[in-house]
Write a protein that holds these residues in place. Structure first.
Motif, PDB file in Angstrom:
ATOM      1  N   TYR A   1       0.823  -1.209   0.000  1.00  0.00           N
ATOM      2  CA  TYR A   1       0.000   0.000   0.000  1.00  0.00           C
ATOM      3  C   TYR A   1       0.855   1.256   0.000  1.00  0.00           C
ATOM      4  O   TYR A   1       1.878   1.321   0.685  1.00  0.00           O
ATOM      5  CB  TYR A   1      -0.910   0.023   1.234  1.00  0.00           C
ATOM      6  N   TYR A   2       0.449   2.228  -0.775  1.00  0.00           N
ATOM      7  CA  TYR A   2       1.053   3.562  -0.741  1.00  0.00           C
ATOM      8  C   TYR A   2       0.711   4.094   0.634  1.00  0.00           C
ATOM      9  O   TYR A   2      -0.422   4.474   0.909  1.00  0.00           O
ATOM     10  CB  TYR A   2       0.436   4.413  -1.852  1.00  0.00           C
ATOM     11  N   GLU A   3       1.682   4.108   1.530  1.00  0.00           N
ATOM     12  CA  GLU A   3       1.433   4.346   2.950  1.00  0.00           C
ATOM     13  C   GLU A   3       1.064   5.782   3.293  1.00  0.00           C
ATOM     14  O   GLU A   3       0.135   6.030   4.024  1.00  0.00           O
ATOM     15  CB  GLU A   3       2.654   3.929   3.776  1.00  0.00           C
ATOM     16  N   ASP A   4       1.858   6.717   2.807  1.00  0.00           N
ATOM     17  CA  ASP A   4       1.686   8.100   3.223  1.00  0.00           C
ATOM     18  C   ASP A   4       2.364   8.974   2.177  1.00  0.00           C
ATOM     19  O   ASP A   4       3.253   8.532   1.459  1.00  0.00           O
ATOM     20  CB  ASP A   4       2.353   8.295   4.595  1.00  0.00           C
ATOM     21  N   TYR A   5       1.965  10.210   2.118  1.00  0.00           N
ATOM     22  CA  TYR A   5       2.565  11.126   1.148  1.00  0.00           C
ATOM     23  C   TYR A   5       4.054  11.348   1.410  1.00  0.00           C
ATOM     24  O   TYR A   5       4.787  11.710   0.514  1.00  0.00           O
ATOM     25  CB  TYR A   5       1.833  12.472   1.155  1.00  0.00           C
ATOM     26  N   ASP A   6       4.501  11.111   2.641  1.00  0.00           N
ATOM     27  CA  ASP A   6       5.907  11.317   3.001  1.00  0.00           C
ATOM     28  C   ASP A   6       6.677  10.015   3.167  1.00  0.00           C
ATOM     29  O   ASP A   6       7.789  10.022   3.672  1.00  0.00           O
ATOM     30  CB  ASP A   6       6.005  12.129   4.306  1.00  0.00           C
ATOM     31  N   ASP A   7       6.102   8.890   2.750  1.00  0.00           N
ATOM     32  CA  ASP A   7       6.762   7.595   2.875  1.00  0.00           C
ATOM     33  C   ASP A   7       7.754   7.427   1.724  1.00  0.00           C
ATOM     34  O   ASP A   7       7.368   7.376   0.556  1.00  0.00           O
ATOM     35  CB  ASP A   7       5.723   6.474   2.864  1.00  0.00           C
ATOM     36  N   ALA A   8       9.043   7.350   2.046  1.00  0.00           N
ATOM     37  CA  ALA A   8      10.100   7.355   1.026  1.00  0.00           C
ATOM     38  C   ALA A   8       9.997   6.188   0.054  1.00  0.00           C
ATOM     39  O   ALA A   8      10.163   6.363  -1.158  1.00  0.00           O
ATOM     40  CB  ALA A   8      11.472   7.348   1.702  1.00  0.00           C
ATOM     41  N   LEU A   9       9.714   4.982   0.544  1.00  0.00           N
ATOM     42  CA  LEU A   9       9.641   3.831  -0.347  1.00  0.00           C
ATOM     43  C   LEU A   9       8.407   3.907  -1.241  1.00  0.00           C
ATOM     44  O   LEU A   9       8.498   3.661  -2.445  1.00  0.00           O
ATOM     45  CB  LEU A   9       9.662   2.519   0.444  1.00  0.00           C
ATOM     46  N   SER A  10       7.263   4.294  -0.678  1.00  0.00           N
ATOM     47  CA  SER A  10       6.049   4.452  -1.490  1.00  0.00           C
ATOM     48  C   SER A  10       6.253   5.493  -2.578  1.00  0.00           C
ATOM     49  O   SER A  10       5.854   5.294  -3.732  1.00  0.00           O
ATOM     50  CB  SER A  10       4.859   4.862  -0.616  1.00  0.00           C
ATOM     51  N   GLU A  11       6.891   6.602  -2.231  1.00  0.00           N
ATOM     52  CA  GLU A  11       7.163   7.665  -3.209  1.00  0.00           C
ATOM     53  C   GLU A  11       8.049   7.142  -4.342  1.00  0.00           C
ATOM     54  O   GLU A  11       7.801   7.425  -5.516  1.00  0.00           O
ATOM     55  CB  GLU A  11       7.858   8.854  -2.533  1.00  0.00           C
ATOM     56  N   LYS A  12       9.084   6.383  -4.003  1.00  0.00           N
ATOM     57  CA  LYS A  12      10.006   5.882  -5.013  1.00  0.00           C
ATOM     58  C   LYS A  12       9.322   4.868  -5.926  1.00  0.00           C
ATOM     59  O   LYS A  12       9.515   4.892  -7.151  1.00  0.00           O
ATOM     60  CB  LYS A  12      11.244   5.269  -4.345  1.00  0.00           C
ATOM     61  N   ILE A  13       8.521   3.982  -5.349  1.00  0.00           N
ATOM     62  CA  ILE A  13       7.811   2.991  -6.163  1.00  0.00           C
ATOM     63  C   ILE A  13       6.860   3.684  -7.128  1.00  0.00           C
ATOM     64  O   ILE A  13       6.788   3.336  -8.315  1.00  0.00           O
ATOM     65  CB  ILE A  13       7.053   1.986  -5.267  1.00  0.00           C
ATOM     66  N   MET A  14       6.148   4.697  -6.647  1.00  0.00           N
ATOM     67  CA  MET A  14       5.227   5.430  -7.511  1.00  0.00           C
ATOM     68  C   MET A  14       5.992   6.165  -8.612  1.00  0.00           C
ATOM     69  O   MET A  14       5.551   6.210  -9.760  1.00  0.00           O
ATOM     70  CB  MET A  14       4.389   6.407  -6.688  1.00  0.00           C
ATOM     71  N   GLU A  15       7.165   6.710  -8.286  1.00  0.00           N
ATOM     72  CA  GLU A  15       7.995   7.372  -9.291  1.00  0.00           C
ATOM     73  C   GLU A  15       8.432   6.375 -10.368  1.00  0.00           C
ATOM     74  O   GLU A  15       8.368   6.672 -11.566  1.00  0.00           O
ATOM     75  CB  GLU A  15       9.227   7.992  -8.637  1.00  0.00           C
ATOM     76  N   LEU A  16       8.871   5.195  -9.950  1.00  0.00           N
ATOM     77  CA  LEU A  16       9.285   4.168 -10.912  1.00  0.00           C
ATOM     78  C   LEU A  16       8.128   3.776 -11.824  1.00  0.00           C
ATOM     79  O   LEU A  16       8.303   3.634 -13.037  1.00  0.00           O
ATOM     80  CB  LEU A  16       9.812   2.925 -10.186  1.00  0.00           C
ATOM     81  N   ALA A  17       6.945   3.623 -11.237  1.00  0.00           N
ATOM     82  CA  ALA A  17       5.770   3.239 -12.028  1.00  0.00           C
ATOM     83  C   ALA A  17       5.354   4.360 -12.979  1.00  0.00           C
ATOM     84  O   ALA A  17       5.093   4.119 -14.161  1.00  0.00           O
ATOM     85  CB  ALA A  17       4.617   2.871 -11.102  1.00  0.00           C
ATOM     86  N   ASN A  18       5.294   5.585 -12.476  1.00  0.00           N
ATOM     87  CA  ASN A  18       4.826   6.709 -13.293  1.00  0.00           C
ATOM     88  C   ASN A  18       5.774   7.060 -14.431  1.00  0.00           C
ATOM     89  O   ASN A  18       5.337   7.498 -15.494  1.00  0.00           O
ATOM     90  CB  ASN A  18       4.582   7.941 -12.425  1.00  0.00           C
ATOM     91  N   THR A  19       7.076   6.874 -14.214  1.00  0.00           N
ATOM     92  CA  THR A  19       8.044   7.200 -15.266  1.00  0.00           C
ATOM     93  C   THR A  19       8.368   5.991 -16.127  1.00  0.00           C
ATOM     94  O   THR A  19       9.150   6.104 -17.063  1.00  0.00           O
ATOM     95  CB  THR A  19       9.352   7.752 -14.660  1.00  0.00           C
ATOM     96  N   ARG A  20       7.768   4.841 -15.778  1.00  0.00           N
ATOM     97  CA  ARG A  20       8.027   3.586 -16.493  1.00  0.00           C
ATOM     98  C   ARG A  20       9.531   3.308 -16.541  1.00  0.00           C
ATOM     99  O   ARG A  20      10.096   2.934 -17.556  1.00  0.00           O
ATOM    100  CB  ARG A  20       7.446   3.587 -17.905  1.00  0.00           C
ATOM    101  N   ALA A  21      10.162   3.518 -15.394  1.00  0.00           N
ATOM    102  CA  ALA A  21      11.614   3.366 -15.267  1.00  0.00           C
ATOM    103  C   ALA A  21      12.046   1.942 -15.607  1.00  0.00           C
ATOM    104  O   ALA A  21      11.324   0.975 -15.328  1.00  0.00           O
ATOM    105  CB  ALA A  21      12.055   3.721 -13.854  1.00  0.00           C
ATOM    106  N   THR A  22      13.218   1.838 -16.200  1.00  0.00           N
ATOM    107  CA  THR A  22      13.772   0.535 -16.559  1.00  0.00           C
ATOM    108  C   THR A  22      15.246   0.474 -16.153  1.00  0.00           C
ATOM    109  O   THR A  22      15.838   1.487 -15.777  1.00  0.00           O
ATOM    110  CB  THR A  22      13.676   0.286 -18.085  1.00  0.00           C
ATOM    111  N   GLY A  23      15.814  -0.711 -16.259  1.00  0.00           N
ATOM    112  CA  GLY A  23      17.248  -0.893 -16.033  1.00  0.00           C
ATOM    113  C   GLY A  23      17.702  -0.476 -14.649  1.00  0.00           C
ATOM    114  O   GLY A  23      17.011  -0.689 -13.654  1.00  0.00           O
ATOM    115  N   ASP A  24      18.872   0.156 -14.598  1.00  0.00           N
ATOM    116  CA  ASP A  24      19.486   0.507 -13.321  1.00  0.00           C
ATOM    117  C   ASP A  24      18.718   1.567 -12.537  1.00  0.00           C
ATOM    118  O   ASP A  24      18.998   1.775 -11.351  1.00  0.00           O
ATOM    119  CB  ASP A  24      20.935   0.947 -13.522  1.00  0.00           C
ATOM    120  N   LYS A  25      17.740   2.237 -13.146  1.00  0.00           N
ATOM    121  CA  LYS A  25      16.905   3.171 -12.392  1.00  0.00           C
ATOM    122  C   LYS A  25      16.071   2.425 -11.353  1.00  0.00           C
ATOM    123  O   LYS A  25      15.618   3.009 -10.380  1.00  0.00           O
ATOM    124  CB  LYS A  25      15.988   3.950 -13.333  1.00  0.00           C
ATOM    125  N   CYS A  26      15.889   1.136 -11.567  1.00  0.00           N
ATOM    126  CA  CYS A  26      15.111   0.294 -10.650  1.00  0.00           C
ATOM    127  C   CYS A  26      15.998  -0.475  -9.670  1.00  0.00           C
ATOM    128  O   CYS A  26      15.509  -1.282  -8.899  1.00  0.00           O
ATOM    129  CB  CYS A  26      14.272  -0.699 -11.450  1.00  0.00           C
TER     130      CYS A  26
END
Length: 170
Positions: free
Chosen positions: A69-94
């Motif tokens: 679950y996306y825990e909180d607006y200030d949750d560092a791991l949730s923010e990073k996962i959402m960034e990876l998903a939204n930017t469709r990050a690949t390779g070493d960005k993940c």
């Protein structure tokens, strides 16, 4: 029998592959189950004499984290996962790291647990989906172990991993 809560898994939310400025976050909240599938690469053959041969070439370890679950607006791991998903990050960005830790309960109920062993390993964190049902925003992901597994110590108060000198992979 050791209770499951004493096997801890920490993911670096800073995605610092140099290990200089890590921000380890423990997985487990809202997770009823977490299994690391080792996926051993094994080839078993039998010759014409009826003798069996086993070739074991290693592992392709991975773990699904679902739900997450996306825990909180200030949750560092949730923010990073959402960034990876939204930017469709690949390779070493993940690419990041995680630490697996076996804890031993304190001698009394109010005593802090101690670390029995700790292993750090590079991983690729790949988001699988974004959305979910009415229970909250879900961003389940898969962790693909990428090697460089190292034994060391883990400080529970600072969440810092220190590699053992002369450490062998595990």
């Amino acid at each position: 029998m050791i209770e499951r809560k004493y096997l801890a898994h920490y993911v670096d939310a800073a995605f610092d592959t140099t290990y200089a400025d890590t921000e380890y976050v423990r997985l487990g909240k809202n997770l009823e189950e977490y299994n690391e599938e080792l996926n051993p690469d094994v080839d078993v053959t039998k010759n014409i004499l009826g003798e069996q041969s086993v070739q074991h070439s290693g592992y392709e370890a991975q773990a699904d984290v679902d739900p997450y679950y996306y825990e909180d607006y200030d949750d560092a791991l949730s923010e990073k996962i959402m960034e990876l998903a939204n930017t469709r990050a690949t390779g070493d960005k993940c690419k990041t790291s995680m630490v697996d830790v076996l804890l031993k309960p304190g001698a009394t109920d109010d005593a802090a647990p101690t670390v029995v062993w700790a292993y750090r390993e590079d991983v690729y964190l790949i988001p699988n989906s974004v959305g979910g049902d009415t229970s909250g925003i879900q961003t389940p992901f898969t962790l693909y172990k990428a090697g460089n597994r190292t034994k060391g110590t883990f400080d529970l108060s600072t969440k810092e991993f220190t590699e053992n000198s002369g450490s062998l992979g595990g």
